[in-house]
Scaffold this motif. Structure first.
Motif, PDB file in Angstrom:
ATOM      1  N   ASP A 288       0.843  -1.198   0.000  1.00 46.16           N
ATOM      2  CA  ASP A 288       0.000   0.000   0.000  1.00 46.16           C
ATOM      3  C   ASP A 288       0.874   1.244   0.000  1.00 46.16           C
ATOM      4  N   TYR A 289       0.403   2.250  -0.733  1.00 43.15           N
ATOM      5  CA  TYR A 289       1.122   3.513  -0.872  1.00 43.15           C
ATOM      6  C   TYR A 289       0.367   4.578  -0.082  1.00 43.15           C
ATOM      7  N   GLN A 290       0.911   5.014   1.047  1.00 48.25           N
ATOM      8  CA  GLN A 290       0.199   5.878   1.981  1.00 48.25           C
ATOM      9  C   GLN A 290       0.927   7.194   2.242  1.00 48.25           C
ATOM     10  N   ILE A 291       1.608   7.732   1.244  1.00 48.16           N
ATOM     11  CA  ILE A 291       2.408   8.926   1.488  1.00 48.16           C
ATOM     12  C   ILE A 291       1.556  10.178   1.728  1.00 48.16           C
ATOM     13  N   GLY A 292       0.270  10.101   1.422  1.00 52.56           N
ATOM     14  CA  GLY A 292      -0.612  11.247   1.659  1.00 52.56           C
ATOM     15  C   GLY A 292      -1.292  11.213   3.014  1.00 52.56           C
ATOM     16  N   GLY A 293      -1.034  10.201   3.805  1.00 49.17           N
ATOM     17  CA  GLY A 293      -1.640  10.078   5.130  1.00 49.17           C
ATOM     18  C   GLY A 293      -1.765   8.621   5.534  1.00 49.17           C
ATOM     19  N   ALA A 294      -1.434   8.337   6.770  1.00 49.36           N
ATOM     20  CA  ALA A 294      -1.402   6.951   7.249  1.00 49.36           C
ATOM     21  C   ALA A 294      -2.788   6.469   7.666  1.00 49.36           C
ATOM     22  N   TYR A 295      -3.023   5.170   7.478  1.00 51.29           N
ATOM     23  CA  TYR A 295      -4.239   4.498   7.926  1.00 51.29           C
ATOM     24  C   TYR A 295      -3.934   3.013   8.029  1.00 51.29           C
ATOM     25  N   ALA A 296      -4.801   2.275   8.698  1.00 52.42           N
ATOM     26  CA  ALA A 296      -4.591   0.830   8.849  1.00 52.42           C
ATOM     27  C   ALA A 296      -4.709   0.160   7.487  1.00 52.42           C
ATOM     28  N   PRO A 297      -3.670  -0.531   7.039  1.00 50.25           N
ATOM     29  CA  PRO A 297      -3.737  -1.176   5.717  1.00 50.25           C
ATOM     30  C   PRO A 297      -4.683  -2.364   5.711  1.00 50.25           C
ATOM     31  N   GLN A 298      -5.080  -2.753   4.506  1.00 50.53           N
ATOM     32  CA  GLN A 298      -5.949  -3.907   4.368  1.00 50.53           C
ATOM     33  C   GLN A 298      -5.236  -5.174   4.832  1.00 50.53           C
TER      34      GLN A 298
ATOM     35  N   VAL B 258       3.858  -4.616   2.717  1.00 52.80           N
ATOM     36  CA  VAL B 258       4.764  -3.480   2.536  1.00 52.80           C
ATOM     37  C   VAL B 258       3.942  -2.206   2.502  1.00 52.80           C
ATOM     38  N   VAL B 259       4.399  -1.177   3.211  1.00 50.30           N
ATOM     39  CA  VAL B 259       3.701   0.114   3.257  1.00 50.30           C
ATOM     40  C   VAL B 259       4.725   1.238   3.112  1.00 50.30           C
ATOM     41  N   SER B 260       4.416   2.212   2.263  1.00 55.55           N
ATOM     42  CA  SER B 260       5.230   3.424   2.164  1.00 55.55           C
ATOM     43  C   SER B 260       4.448   4.576   2.782  1.00 55.55           C
ATOM     44  N   ARG B 261       5.104   5.290   3.709  1.00 45.98           N
ATOM     45  CA  ARG B 261       4.476   6.421   4.395  1.00 45.98           C
ATOM     46  C   ARG B 261       5.427   7.613   4.457  1.00 45.98           C
ATOM     47  N   SER B 262       4.870   8.788   4.719  1.00 42.92           N
ATOM     48  CA  SER B 262       5.684   9.976   4.937  1.00 42.92           C
ATOM     49  C   SER B 262       6.541   9.799   6.185  1.00 42.92           C
TER      50      SER B 262
ATOM     51  N   ALA C 216       4.275   7.442  11.710  1.00 41.66           N
ATOM     52  CA  ALA C 216       4.861   6.245  12.304  1.00 41.66           C
ATOM     53  C   ALA C 216       4.726   5.076  11.340  1.00 41.66           C
ATOM     54  N   PRO C 217       5.612   4.089  11.419  1.00 43.93           N
ATOM     55  CA  PRO C 217       5.485   2.905  10.568  1.00 43.93           C
ATOM     56  C   PRO C 217       4.217   2.117  10.874  1.00 43.93           C
ATOM     57  N   SER C 218       3.801   1.305   9.927  1.00 40.91           N
ATOM     58  CA  SER C 218       2.631   0.437  10.109  1.00 40.91           C
ATOM     59  C   SER C 218       3.070  -0.836  10.829  1.00 40.91           C
ATOM     60  N   PRO C 219       2.471  -1.155  11.966  1.00 37.43           N
ATOM     61  CA  PRO C 219       2.897  -2.332  12.738  1.00 37.43           C
ATOM     62  C   PRO C 219       2.807  -3.617  11.920  1.00 37.43           C
ATOM     63  N   GLY C 220       3.860  -4.416  11.987  1.00 38.03           N
ATOM     64  CA  GLY C 220       3.848  -5.724  11.353  1.00 38.03           C
ATOM     65  C   GLY C 220       4.191  -5.751   9.878  1.00 38.03           C
ATOM     66  N   ALA C 221       4.398  -4.581   9.263  1.00 35.48           N
ATOM     67  CA  ALA C 221       4.708  -4.516   7.827  1.00 35.48           C
ATOM     68  C   ALA C 221       6.160  -4.110   7.612  1.00 35.48           C
ATOM     69  N   TYR C 222       6.641  -4.318   6.395  1.00 30.23           N
ATOM     70  CA  TYR C 222       7.911  -3.739   5.977  1.00 30.23           C
ATOM     71  C   TYR C 222       7.601  -2.298   5.586  1.00 30.23           C
ATOM     72  N   ASN C 223       8.204  -1.334   6.271  1.00 34.69           N
ATOM     73  CA  ASN C 223       7.845   0.067   6.084  1.00 34.69           C
ATOM     74  C   ASN C 223       8.920   0.857   5.350  1.00 34.69           C
ATOM     75  N   ILE C 224       8.460   1.630   4.370  1.00 32.07           N
ATOM     76  CA  ILE C 224       9.325   2.499   3.576  1.00 32.07           C
ATOM     77  C   ILE C 224       9.006   3.947   3.936  1.00 32.07           C
ATOM     78  N   CYS C 225      10.037   4.728   4.161  1.00 35.39           N
ATOM     79  CA  CYS C 225       9.907   6.108   4.641  1.00 35.39           C
ATOM     80  C   CYS C 225      10.071   7.070   3.458  1.00 35.39           C
ATOM     81  N   ASN C 226       9.004   7.754   3.085  1.00 35.57           N
ATOM     82  CA  ASN C 226       9.026   8.668   1.946  1.00 35.57           C
ATOM     83  C   ASN C 226       9.497  10.052   2.389  1.00 35.57           C
ATOM     84  N   ILE C 227      10.481  10.602   1.671  1.00 36.89           N
ATOM     85  CA  ILE C 227      11.002  11.931   1.979  1.00 36.89           C
ATOM     86  C   ILE C 227      11.160  12.724   0.682  1.00 36.89           C
TER      87      ILE C 227
END
Length: 270
Positions: A46-56, A61-65, A69-80
């Protein structure tokens, strides 16, 4: 005795050559990708760089700003944002680090309202990297596994001012720092530079609309299928899925990538 002397001289010569090569190098190469952990291949993401929420359920794998905070239990990518200032955040940067036109006005990416950073000299790249690397430090402190420096393709939109070599020089500084922090680092799109991924120190790819523009195959080849695809149209999702659903990680999001529960939110997969 003579044989031993010859071997010793040969070893010394090799050592001197290596030292000379090192002294002539402008910067240490990025750490090998074997020292970091890239995201798993071909998984729901899931691509969540516009705002975090609980993924499906099932998303791995989740990309966030970097601000989230990272998504618990996922591989998290930090967007900058690394090559352009965040919308409205020009004052976060020294004035001379904002790219300016001949009239002295700041150059903007009009599509997103983002001021472009001036990466044209080594001194400025070093200062920009210092600030971006501070955000990378925040990503590491929050236990992200990777970083995604955005707007790697800015030079393609502003060729009057910026070059590919300037862009790669800054990215090398960022990848070296990310690897030092134990983080993998993504190439965000930018098909023009896929051939340079190893020399720049990039471990995997996050690609927007490769289905839409028939580019998924080139990214897949360059990154050994470690590609996370984001599509923004039904056509793009269909084309990405028809060719790559068994190989790459693919998601369709709304163009503003707003959080779930917000008007306009869209999340689809193959």
């Amino acid at each position: 005795m003579l044989l031993g002397l010859a071997v010793a001289l040969a070893v010394t010569a090799v050592a001197i050559t290596a030292l000379k090569a090192g002294s002539q190098s402008p910067a240490a190469p990025a750490a090998p990708s074997a020292l970091v952990t890239p995201p798993p291949k071909h998984v729901p993401w899931d691509y969540q760089i516009g705002g975090a929420y609980a993924p499906q359920s099932g998303v791995r794998v989740v990309s966030r700003s970097y601000e989230d905070a990272p998504s618990p239990g996922a591989y998290n990518i930090c967007n900058i944002n690394a090559f352009q200032a965040q919308d409205g955040a020009e004052r976060d940067w020294d004035s001379d680090l904002l790219l300016r036109d001949a009239g002295g006005d700041v150059v903007y990416d009009e599509d997103w309202g983002e001021a472009v950073l001036d990466i044209r000299t080594d001194a400025k790249r070093q200062r920009i990297a210092a600030q971006v690397n501070a955000w990378i430090d925040e990503c590491a402190a929050k236990a992200y596994k990777a970083v995604e420096p955005d707007n790697y393709d800015a030079f393609t939109r502003f060729p009057k001012y910026l070059t590919a070599d300037q862009t790669k020089a800054l990215m090398k500084l960022l990848s070296a720092h990310a690897h030092d922090k134990g983080l993998a680092i993504a190439q965000k799109g930018t098909l023009e530079l896929v051939a340079d991924r190893a020399s720049v120190g990039l471990d995997f790819a996050v690609v927007e609309e490769c289905g839409e523009w028939n580019e998924c195959g080139q990214f897949a080849e360059a990154f050994d299928n470690n590609v996370l695809v984001v599509e923004y149209s039904a056509k793009g999702l269909s084309q990405a899925c028809s060719g790559w659903s068994g190989t790459l990680s693919i998601v369709r999001r709304d163009e503003s990538v707003v959080p779930k529960g917000t008007g306009g939110y869209l999340h689809e997969t193959c």
